[in-house]
Design a protein around this motif. Structure first.
Motif, PDB file in Angstrom:
ATOM      1  N   GLY A  13      -4.412   8.731  -2.187  1.00  0.00           N
ATOM      2  CA  GLY A  13      -3.885  10.032  -1.804  1.00  0.00           C
ATOM      3  C   GLY A  13      -4.841  10.771  -0.892  1.00  0.00           C
ATOM      4  N   LEU A  14      -4.308  11.746  -0.178  1.00  0.00           N
ATOM      5  CA  LEU A  14      -5.120  12.613   0.676  1.00  0.00           C
ATOM      6  C   LEU A  14      -4.885  14.058   0.280  1.00  0.00           C
ATOM      7  CD1 LEU A  14      -4.829  11.336   4.369  1.00  0.00           C
ATOM      8  CD2 LEU A  14      -6.757  11.121   2.813  1.00  0.00           C
ATOM      9  N   ASN A  15      -5.959  14.747  -0.102  1.00  0.00           N
ATOM     10  CA  ASN A  15      -5.906  16.190  -0.330  1.00  0.00           C
ATOM     11  C   ASN A  15      -6.160  16.876   1.009  1.00  0.00           C
ATOM     12  OD1 ASN A  15      -5.387  16.350  -3.101  1.00  0.00           O
ATOM     13  ND2 ASN A  15      -7.532  16.098  -3.626  1.00  0.00           N
ATOM     14  N   ILE A  16      -5.092  17.133   1.751  1.00  0.00           N
ATOM     15  CA  ILE A  16      -5.282  17.690   3.088  1.00  0.00           C
ATOM     16  C   ILE A  16      -5.477  19.204   3.014  1.00  0.00           C
ATOM     17  CG2 ILE A  16      -3.985  15.832   4.166  1.00  0.00           C
ATOM     18  CD1 ILE A  16      -1.673  17.804   4.580  1.00  0.00           C
ATOM     19  N   GLY A  17      -6.283  19.710   3.944  1.00  0.00           N
ATOM     20  CA  GLY A  17      -6.521  21.140   4.042  1.00  0.00           C
ATOM     21  C   GLY A  17      -5.513  21.804   4.967  1.00  0.00           C
ATOM     22  N   TRP A  18      -5.856  22.991   5.433  1.00  0.00           N
ATOM     23  CA  TRP A  18      -4.962  23.800   6.246  1.00  0.00           C
ATOM     24  C   TRP A  18      -4.675  23.084   7.557  1.00  0.00           C
ATOM     25  CZ3 TRP A  18      -6.078  29.726   7.191  1.00  0.00           C
ATOM     26  CH2 TRP A  18      -4.844  30.382   7.408  1.00  0.00           C
ATOM     27  N   THR A  19      -3.398  22.804   7.832  1.00  0.00           N
ATOM     28  CA  THR A  19      -3.002  21.958   8.952  1.00  0.00           C
ATOM     29  C   THR A  19      -1.951  22.660   9.805  1.00  0.00           C
ATOM     30  OG1 THR A  19      -3.414  20.013   7.568  1.00  0.00           O
ATOM     31  CG2 THR A  19      -2.139  19.668   9.576  1.00  0.00           C
ATOM     32  N   THR A  57       0.838  -1.197   0.000  1.00  0.00           N
ATOM     33  CA  THR A  57       0.000   0.000   0.000  1.00  0.00           C
ATOM     34  C   THR A  57       0.871   1.244   0.000  1.00  0.00           C
ATOM     35  OG1 THR A  57      -0.183  -0.170   2.421  1.00  0.00           O
ATOM     36  CG2 THR A  57      -2.041  -0.979   1.128  1.00  0.00           C
ATOM     37  N   ILE A  58       0.374   2.275  -0.669  1.00  0.00           N
ATOM     38  CA  ILE A  58       1.054   3.566  -0.740  1.00  0.00           C
ATOM     39  C   ILE A  58       0.027   4.656  -0.497  1.00  0.00           C
ATOM     40  CG2 ILE A  58       2.289   5.174  -2.268  1.00  0.00           C
ATOM     41  CD1 ILE A  58       3.413   2.734  -3.741  1.00  0.00           C
ATOM     42  N   VAL A  59       0.420   5.659   0.271  1.00  0.00           N
ATOM     43  CA  VAL A  59      -0.403   6.857   0.465  1.00  0.00           C
ATOM     44  C   VAL A  59       0.434   8.084   0.141  1.00  0.00           C
ATOM     45  CG1 VAL A  59      -1.699   8.290   2.083  1.00  0.00           C
ATOM     46  CG2 VAL A  59      -1.897   5.797   2.203  1.00  0.00           C
ATOM     47  N   ASN A  60      -0.062   8.893  -0.760  1.00  0.00           N
ATOM     48  CA  ASN A  60       0.581  10.162  -1.095  1.00  0.00           C
ATOM     49  C   ASN A  60      -0.182  11.302  -0.419  1.00  0.00           C
ATOM     50  OD1 ASN A  60       2.593   9.102  -2.832  1.00  0.00           O
ATOM     51  ND2 ASN A  60       1.077   8.900  -4.470  1.00  0.00           N
ATOM     52  N   VAL A  61       0.546  12.117   0.315  1.00  0.00           N
ATOM     53  CA  VAL A  61      -0.059  13.297   0.934  1.00  0.00           C
ATOM     54  C   VAL A  61      -0.025  14.411  -0.107  1.00  0.00           C
ATOM     55  CG1 VAL A  61       0.055  14.952   2.815  1.00  0.00           C
ATOM     56  CG2 VAL A  61       0.638  12.550   3.230  1.00  0.00           C
ATOM     57  N   VAL A  62      -1.195  14.792  -0.580  1.00  0.00           N
ATOM     58  CA  VAL A  62      -1.304  15.781  -1.645  1.00  0.00           C
ATOM     59  C   VAL A  62      -1.725  17.102  -0.996  1.00  0.00           C
ATOM     60  CG1 VAL A  62      -2.174  16.136  -4.008  1.00  0.00           C
ATOM     61  CG2 VAL A  62      -1.988  13.829  -3.107  1.00  0.00           C
ATOM     62  N   THR A  63      -2.737  17.772  -1.460  1.00  0.00           N
ATOM     63  CA  THR A  63      -3.228  19.010  -0.868  1.00  0.00           C
ATOM     64  C   THR A  63      -4.563  19.362  -1.485  1.00  0.00           C
ATOM     65  OG1 THR A  63      -2.875  21.415  -0.659  1.00  0.00           O
ATOM     66  CG2 THR A  63      -1.923  20.363  -2.579  1.00  0.00           C
ATOM     67  N   SER A  64      -5.445  19.965  -0.699  1.00  0.00           N
ATOM     68  CA  SER A  64      -6.714  20.426  -1.259  1.00  0.00           C
ATOM     69  C   SER A  64      -6.488  21.504  -2.315  1.00  0.00           C
ATOM     70  CB  SER A  64      -7.629  20.957  -0.147  1.00  0.00           C
ATOM     71  OG  SER A  64      -7.015  22.016   0.553  1.00  0.00           O
ATOM     72  N   SER A  65      -5.335  22.167  -2.252  1.00  0.00           N
ATOM     73  CA  SER A  65      -5.015  23.190  -3.254  1.00  0.00           C
ATOM     74  C   SER A  65      -4.774  22.597  -4.639  1.00  0.00           C
ATOM     75  CB  SER A  65      -3.781  23.991  -2.812  1.00  0.00           C
ATOM     76  OG  SER A  65      -4.053  24.746  -1.662  1.00  0.00           O
ATOM     77  N   ALA A  66      -4.624  21.270  -4.715  1.00  0.00           N
ATOM     78  CA  ALA A  66      -4.445  20.642  -6.023  1.00  0.00           C
ATOM     79  C   ALA A  66      -5.654  20.871  -6.920  1.00  0.00           C
ATOM     80  CB  ALA A  66      -4.191  19.151  -5.858  1.00  0.00           C
ATOM     81  N   HIS A  67      -6.794  21.221  -6.325  1.00  0.00           N
ATOM     82  CA  HIS A  67      -7.984  21.537  -7.117  1.00  0.00           C
ATOM     83  C   HIS A  67      -7.888  22.919  -7.769  1.00  0.00           C
ATOM     84  CE1 HIS A  67     -10.101  17.991  -5.802  1.00  0.00           C
ATOM     85  NE2 HIS A  67     -10.044  18.337  -4.534  1.00  0.00           N
ATOM     86  N   GLY A  68      -6.979  23.744  -7.329  1.00  0.00           N
ATOM     87  CA  GLY A  68      -6.833  25.095  -7.884  1.00  0.00           C
ATOM     88  C   GLY A  68      -5.955  25.979  -7.026  1.00  0.00           C
ATOM     89  N   GLY A  69      -6.301  26.080  -5.751  1.00  0.00           N
ATOM     90  CA  GLY A  69      -5.447  26.795  -4.807  1.00  0.00           C
ATOM     91  C   GLY A  69      -5.419  28.295  -4.994  1.00  0.00           C
ATOM     92  N   GLN A  70      -4.645  28.947  -4.140  1.00  0.00           N
ATOM     93  CA  GLN A  70      -4.493  30.395  -4.177  1.00  0.00           C
ATOM     94  C   GLN A  70      -3.519  30.810  -5.274  1.00  0.00           C
ATOM     95  OE1 GLN A  70      -4.223  28.423  -1.466  1.00  0.00           O
ATOM     96  NE2 GLN A  70      -4.918  29.467   0.402  1.00  0.00           N
TER      97      GLN A  70
END
Length: 258
Positions: free
Chosen positions: A183-189, A137-150
């Motif tokens: 993958g996980l599109n993580i938000g502000w952490t 198994t593999i998990v990539n930590v991505v980001t919610s900004s991958a949808h567009g971001g600032q």
């Protein structure tokens, strides 16, 4: 029995922030853990902390911006433990740049850390799994900004959106090998890295976390240990057959408008 008992887990970028939280959670779940990072001090301190608590943990010095070192970290873990069962790519570069002011050097730095490093770490880990005929198994930590971001995250978004696409591509390619990749599109952490970023690029003071929390629906930033528990679930058999998913781990809803 923990969720990751008898598993060998490699956490890239695991010496601080979300990666360190994942390393701690994986160790609690029964895994043998290796963490990578560029700076020995935090990596060795984390390994010592978890070893003192009874876990099998080692630090591997590696700069994930270098493809050779990304692959080499996997090789070192395989040499030490005979295999890699689980890989987490959590290293990240978040320095700022817009479409208009990003230099080629800054763009290349983001691609190296946020996309190239994970690519070649995955290449090495999947090669080990396929070579042994074993699932993984593999998990990539991505980001919610991958949808567009600032606007000020242009090179970061470009690289992380590539990582989201890579996650799906690799999951599709290796589903018959029983290798699950998500993958996980993580938000502000709230991490050490985010604290440094806010101070360096946004003139933030000591109260920036409280001020940020006031703007968020749940009234607080995401916490690394919460993300880590989710990552452990995805790495484990308890997440079933799920593969190729890039999950939005955030308190804002994509497409939702006020």
């Amino acid at each position: 029995m923990g969720l990751l008992t008898d598993k060998v887990v490699l956490v890239n970028g695991g010496s601080q922030g979300v990666g360190a939280a994942v390393a701690r959670a994986a160790a609690r779940a029964g895994a043998t853990v290796a963490v990578t990072g560029r700076r020995p001090e935090p990596g060795e301190a984390l390994a010592a902390e978890l070893t003192a608590a009874g876990a099998e943990v080692r630090y591997v010095r590696a700069d994930l911006a270098d493809a050779g070192q990304a692959r080499g970290a996997v090789a070192e873990v395989v040499a030490a433990y005979g295999r890699v069962d689980c890989l987490v790519n959590s290293a990240g570069l978040t320095s700022r740049g817009t479409l208009l002011d990003t230099t080629p050097e800054l763009f290349d730095a983001h691609i190296a850390v946020n996309l190239k490093g994970p690519f070649f770490a995955m290449q090495a880990a999947v090669a080990d799994m396929v070579g042994r005929g074993a699932p993984g198994t593999i998990v990539n930590v991505v980001t919610s900004s991958a949808h567009g971001g600032q606007p000020f995250l242009a090179p970061y978004v470009a690289a992380k959106a590539g990582l989201a696409g890579l996650t799906r591509n690799a999951a599709h390619a290796h589903r018959w090998d029983r290798i699950r990749i998500n993958g996980l599109n993580i938000g502000w952490t709230a991490t050490e890295g985010e604290d440094a970023t806010q101070r360096a690029f946004h003139d933030a003071g000591d109260d920036w976390r409280e001020r940020a929390a006031e703007k968020l629906p749940m009234g607080r930033l995401g916490q690394p240990d919460e993300i880590a528990d989710f990552v452990v679930l995805l790495l484990s058999d308890r997440s079933g057959v799920v593969t190729g998913s890039v999950i939005d781990w955030d308190q804002n809803v994509l497409g939702g408008l006020d």
